[in-house]
Design an enzyme around this catalytic site. Structure first.
Site, PDB file in Angstrom:
ATOM      1  N   ILE A  17      50.023  25.832  32.471  1.00 38.31           N
ATOM      2  CA  ILE A  17      49.814  24.921  33.350  1.00 38.31           C
ATOM      3  C   ILE A  17      48.567  24.029  33.538  1.00 38.31           C
ATOM      4  O   ILE A  17      48.388  23.066  34.208  1.00 38.31           O
ATOM      5  CB  ILE A  17      50.153  25.455  34.756  1.00 38.31           C
ATOM      6  CG1 ILE A  17      49.093  26.382  35.354  1.00 38.31           C
ATOM      7  CG2 ILE A  17      51.620  26.254  34.710  1.00 38.31           C
ATOM      8  CD1 ILE A  17      49.374  27.048  36.740  1.00 38.31           C
ATOM      9  N   TYR A 163      46.686  41.979  38.443  1.00 37.65           N
ATOM     10  CA  TYR A 163      47.080  40.806  38.334  1.00 37.65           C
ATOM     11  C   TYR A 163      47.111  40.281  40.033  1.00 37.65           C
ATOM     12  O   TYR A 163      46.522  39.273  40.442  1.00 37.65           O
ATOM     13  CB  TYR A 163      48.262  40.085  37.766  1.00 37.65           C
ATOM     14  CG  TYR A 163      48.398  38.771  37.707  1.00 37.65           C
ATOM     15  CD1 TYR A 163      47.776  37.859  37.017  1.00 37.65           C
ATOM     16  CD2 TYR A 163      49.618  38.056  38.492  1.00 37.65           C
ATOM     17  CE1 TYR A 163      48.087  36.322  36.985  1.00 37.65           C
ATOM     18  CE2 TYR A 163      49.790  36.821  38.720  1.00 37.65           C
ATOM     19  CZ  TYR A 163      48.841  36.013  38.002  1.00 37.65           C
ATOM     20  OH  TYR A 163      49.251  34.621  37.844  1.00 37.65           O
ATOM     21  N   LYS A 167      44.986  37.859  42.684  1.00 38.36           N
ATOM     22  CA  LYS A 167      45.393  36.723  43.342  1.00 38.36           C
ATOM     23  C   LYS A 167      45.278  36.723  44.820  1.00 38.36           C
ATOM     24  O   LYS A 167      45.105  35.705  45.646  1.00 38.36           O
ATOM     25  CB  LYS A 167      46.773  36.333  42.942  1.00 38.36           C
ATOM     26  CG  LYS A 167      46.888  35.886  41.385  1.00 38.36           C
ATOM     27  CD  LYS A 167      45.963  34.529  40.963  1.00 38.36           C
ATOM     28  CE  LYS A 167      46.476  34.114  39.685  1.00 38.36           C
ATOM     29  NZ  LYS A 167      45.649  32.860  39.277  1.00 38.36           N
ATOM     30  N   THR A 198      55.150  30.932  31.284  1.00 38.86           N
ATOM     31  CA  THR A 198      54.192  30.842  30.506  1.00 38.86           C
ATOM     32  C   THR A 198      53.774  32.349  29.729  1.00 38.86           C
ATOM     33  O   THR A 198      54.680  33.336  30.205  1.00 38.86           O
ATOM     34  CB  THR A 198      52.843  30.430  31.233  1.00 38.86           C
ATOM     35  OG1 THR A 198      52.759  31.621  32.207  1.00 38.86           O
ATOM     36  CG2 THR A 198      52.893  29.464  32.034  1.00 38.86           C
TER      37      THR A 198
END
Length: 264
Positions: A17, A163, A167, A198
């Protein structure tokens, strides 16, 4: 914000992205500084493509190294006198097995979150009043709580947890940082670009997701959106972050832990 003649810095711009966002932003900027982990020779075609629309500078830096983050910050400061928009997009998925960087941090935490805070600190003096910082978080922040006594997940490591925690850390930091820089007239916006197809998504969650162009468009929209500082945008919609992301005591503890993990 009108981007005509403005300088934009975009990390993680050579794939996914980030690359899609770079292509969308380039025709509207005066100068675009992009970062990626590859040598310039490996992304020469992208640099040339973007350069057909705007002045482009490329900075190669591997965010698993704080030394390289600092070098990148110094290079960017030398390249451009002012930064109107800083987009912190660089990110990696959690690895199947816990990996630790040479700086002693769990890889996902360092690349996604710690490097973001360090680079922002270095570049902040170059961001004028009216500037904006866009931090790319994720809706996965709702899946976890911050392990404030074990941010590096030495115990109970899981790639999705690593992950999602990185975030959540980004979002918690963004909300607090928005308040810290508000008196300077700098806006901070955090976003989740949506569920995007992705390699990062596929590595952790399997197939699925929207095209990368969708995520790139969400980043570009966040740059120009007429929203208050401290806003969180999830796939184009302004929503409330998780309760933990808005917890002031957690944000204060996170700031202290963050400072202890980044050597001065």
């Amino acid at each position: 914000m009108n981007l005509d003649g403005r300088t934009v810095v975009l990390t993680g711009a050579t794939s996914g992205i980030g690359q899609a966002a770079a292509r969308l932003l380039a025709p509207h900027t005066g100068t675009l500084v992009i970062q990626g982990p590859q040598p310039a020779s490996e992304v020469a075609a992208l640099i040339k493509e973007l350069g057909a629309h705007t002045e482009v500078h490329y900075v190669a830096a591997d965010f698993t190294s704080f030394e390289q983050v600092r070098q990148a910050g110094a290079e960017i400061r030398a390249m451009v006198p002012a930064i109107d928009v800083l987009i912190n997009n660089a990110g990696v998925p959690g690895t199947a097995h816990r990996q630790v960087t040479a700086d002693g941090n769990e890889r996902t935490l360092q690349v996604n979150y710690l490097a973001l805070t360090l680079l922002t600190e270095i570049l902040l003096p170059a961001i004028p009043s009216g500037g904006r910082i866009v931090n790319v978080s994720s809706t996965t922040h709702r899946m976890v709580s911050l392990a404030l006594d074990d941010l590096n997940l030495a115990h109970g490591y899981d790639p999705v947890r690593a992950y999602a925690q990185s975030k959540l850390a980004i979002l918690t930091y963004s909300l607090q940082f928005a308040q810290q820089v508000s008196d300077r007239g700098i806006g901070v916006v955090a976003i989740s670009p949506g569920v995007i197809s992705t390699s990062l998504l596929h590595q952790m969650f399997g197939a699925g997701g929207a095209r990368v162009e969708h995520g790139g468009r969400r980043i570009a929209e966040a740059v120009t959106a007429d929203v208050p500082t401290g806003t969180y945008i999830d796939d184009g919609e302004i929503v409330a972050p998780s309760e933990e992301a808005r917890d002031l005591s957690a944000a204060t503890a996170l700031a202290a832990r963050t400072a202890s993990l980044i050597p001065s």
